[in-house]
Each structure stands twice: as C-alpha cells, then as structure tokens.
Design an enzyme around this catalytic site. Structure first.
Site, PDB file in Angstrom:
ATOM      1  CB  CYS A 132      29.652 -19.807 -38.683  1.00 54.95           C
ATOM      2  SG  CYS A 132      28.496 -19.331 -37.594  1.00 54.95           S
ATOM      3  CB  CYS A 135      29.196 -21.556 -35.465  1.00 52.84           C
ATOM      4  SG  CYS A 135      27.952 -20.791 -36.553  1.00 52.84           S
ATOM      5  CG  ASP A 136      32.833 -22.893 -35.747  1.00 52.94           C
ATOM      6  OD1 ASP A 136      32.290 -23.556 -35.005  1.00 52.94           O
ATOM      7  OD2 ASP A 136      32.850 -23.068 -36.878  1.00 52.94           O
TER       8      ASP A 136
END
Ligand code: NAP
Length: 312
Positions: A132, A135-136
C-alpha cells in the site's frame, strides 16, 4: 434472531453503493465490514476517473460514500465475516462475534493483494515490504523505492511514490506494461523513474530492514542485485470469497460468476465489484455492479415476501 432483508458483506465502493440503494428502497439493510468503510479507496491517494470528480482523494470519496449510504439508513457493523451459508429461503452470516440472518446477501468483499511468495517477503513485511503506497510511501522519503508489477496498480502507485522516493525502480517481468496508456505515459515522463524490464524479484534481503533485492532476468537468466529500501508489491488481487460455505460457480482465478442481475447460482446471493468475473475493475464498475445487485435484490425480496403472504 432478527431477519434482515439484505446483508452486505464488505463496505468498499460496491458495498456502500449497494447499501445506499437497498436502504433507500426501505429494505432492512446492514453492511458488515472488518476494517474501515471505503475498502480500496483508502489505499488510493487520488482518483481522477470517477465522473463528476476531476480529482478527489480516495479517503474523501470513501467518507462521502459512507455518509451518503448512512443518510438513507444503512447500518454498518465493524465485524469480520467468517461464514456465509444458504439455508433454503434465507442466509446465515457468521462473524467472529455473532450470527445474522437475512433474505439476501450481497457479497462485496473485494480482494486481497497477491504475494510474490519469495524468500524475505514475510520476514520484511512492514520492514520495507509493503502492499500500500498511500499507507507506507512516506516512510521512504528520499530513499530508493522499488515497485513490482506492470498493471494499473503498479504503474499508478509507482507514480504516486515519486513524491517521496529519491529514485523509483519498477521491476516488471515482461517488456511491456499492461496498465492503461495514460498511466504509463505519466510514469515514464518522470525523470526519477527507471523501469527494469524482463526481470522478476527472487529474493528480498536486508539487515532488520530491506536493503537489497535479488533479481533475475527472465530472458537471459542473469541474476542482478538491486539496492533499495522500500519494496512495493502490486501483482494483482485474489477475490475474497473464502467465506462462502456453499459451492458458488467461479472462474479459474476464483472470481465469482454471476448473471446479468449479479446473482450467483445460489438464489438470493448476489456479488458485486472485485469479487466478480469482469473485464476491468474500476470504482465505476464496482458501483455499477452494486446498483444492479441492489435492484435485483429488491425485486427478489418483493417476490419472496409476496409468495410468503400468498402462502399464509
Ligand atoms: P493486474 O491488472 O492483474 O496486474 C498484475 C501485474 O502484476 C501484471 O503486470 C502482471 O504481469 C504482474 N504479475 C503478476 N504476478 C506476478 C509475479 N508473480 N511476479 C511479477 N509480476 C507479476 O493487477 P492490478 O494492477 O492490481 O489491478 C487489478 C485490477 O484493478 C485491474 O482490473 C485494474 O485495471 C484495476 N485497477 C485500476 C486502476 C485505475 O484505473 N486507476 C488502478 C488500480 C487497479 P503480466 O503483465 O506479465 O501478467
């Protein structure tokens, strides 16, 4: 036990759209979602192919869809569904905590990212390996990032990661992307991006955190080592259909086969969005499927209730 008209399993775009319609049809509707409502929208930074929105953040569209469905009365439960079973004229949906009954089920559970299944992938998940970018991505500011895959997700997310990484490698197993041309052009115009064609990742190494990848040329068999801090894997999805306890027809990759009403071989069991066999997987196709499924469910329930009244 209360009998719902409709239980929607999964509250991504398909689930929220199905719920918006069924609640608006005054059907007693509940959506059950194990995470936050929004599904894949929450893993997407920005969306620019949803009509009416030239650009909208994924999280904002998710919130809007959730509020819209709730406004019409959709109830959303935060539980994990573990089983769906057909019992003649109704379904029992089991979650980790409870069991629920309904006349119909609309399965909109989406998919799970496919893993590369190479040494180091599990060990370094969350320590350099991610599925993701939204997200990261920020963890890899000014570092070398590698993306694996050649579909829409890989190409779009590699472009998104250029805002963080000092250099973005895209490793693809062929010499052509399968992603949409517009996404390819945008990615290839980025000076930070270098595509490593005809290579696969065979191993992930590091020292507590990822620091290099073991690649292999798919044409020559030559090995190559690539220094990188982040590895983002986008090699497709598998549909989340494991909760179905009855046999439901599917294709070789597990995607459910439905008719034009989005109904599976089990009467009253509908499927919409990424769990279903289809040509393309877009937010627009997910909500399209969901609309059809909701309308078909409403008709199915009306018929069932009519038959119950006649039978009394
Ligand atoms: P996808 O279209 O199935 O592409 C998977 C990619 O990963 C392919 O390029 C494939 O290579 C590669 N691959 C598969 N297994 C591999 C392995 N073991 N090692 C190395 N490479 C591997 O999956 P996706 O990109 O996740 O997209 C899923 C669906 O969502 C698609 O329908 C897509 O159109 C849609 N989507 C749309 C958008 C958008 O429109 N903006 C964004 C994201 C996703 P080959 O090409 O050689 O098969």
């Amino acid at each position: 036990m209360e009998m719902y008209d409709v239980i929607i399993v999964g509250a991504g775009p398909a689930g929220l759209c199905a719920g918006m319609y069924t609640a608006r049809f005054n059907l007693n509707s509940v959506a059950i979602e194990k995470g936050l409502p929004g599904g894949e929208l929450l893993n997407t930074e920005g969306i620019e192919d949803y009509p009416g929105f030239e650009y909208i953040r994924g999280a904002e569209l998710a919130e809007r869809m959730e509020n819209h469905a709730k406004k019409f009365g959709l109830q959303i439960l935060n539980e994990t569904v573990v089983g769906i079973k057909h019992h003649g004229d109704h379904f029992v949906v089991r979650t980790e905590q409870h069991s629920y009954r309904s006349l119909t089920v609309i399965l909109t559970a989406g998919g799970t990212p496919i893993k590369l299944n190479v040494p180091g992938e599990l060990e370094y998940a969350g320590r350099g390996v991610s599925y993701c970018a939204v997200c990261d991505g920020a963890f890899f500011r000014d570092q070398v990032i590698t993306v694996v895959g050649g579909g829409d997700a890989a190409v779009e997310e590699a472009h998104f990661l250029t805002k963080y990484g000092s250099k973005i490698y895209v490793v693809h197993r062929r010499d052509k992307f399968r992603a949409q041309a517009i996404l390819q052009q945008r990615l290839l115009a980025e000076p930070k991006v270098e595509v490593i064609w005809d290579h696969v990742v065979e191993g992930i190494k590091g020292n507590g955190e990822v620091d290099r990848l073991m690649l292999r040329n798919t044409r020559t068999g030559e090995p190559r080592e690539l220094k990188t801090s982040g590895l983002f894997i986008f090699v497709g999805f598998t549909p989340n259909t494991g909760v179905l306890e009855d046999h439901v027809e599917h294709d070789a990759n597990g995607y459910l086969i439905t008719n034009e009403r989005m109904e599976t071989v089990i009467p009253g069991l509908f499927a919409a969005g990424d769990v279903r066999v289809q040509l393309t997987r877009q937010i627009t196709t997910a909500v399209g499927d969901a609309t059809t499924a909701a309308v078909a469910a409403e008709k199915y329930i009306a018929k069932l209730k009519d038959a119950m009244t006649v039978g009394k």
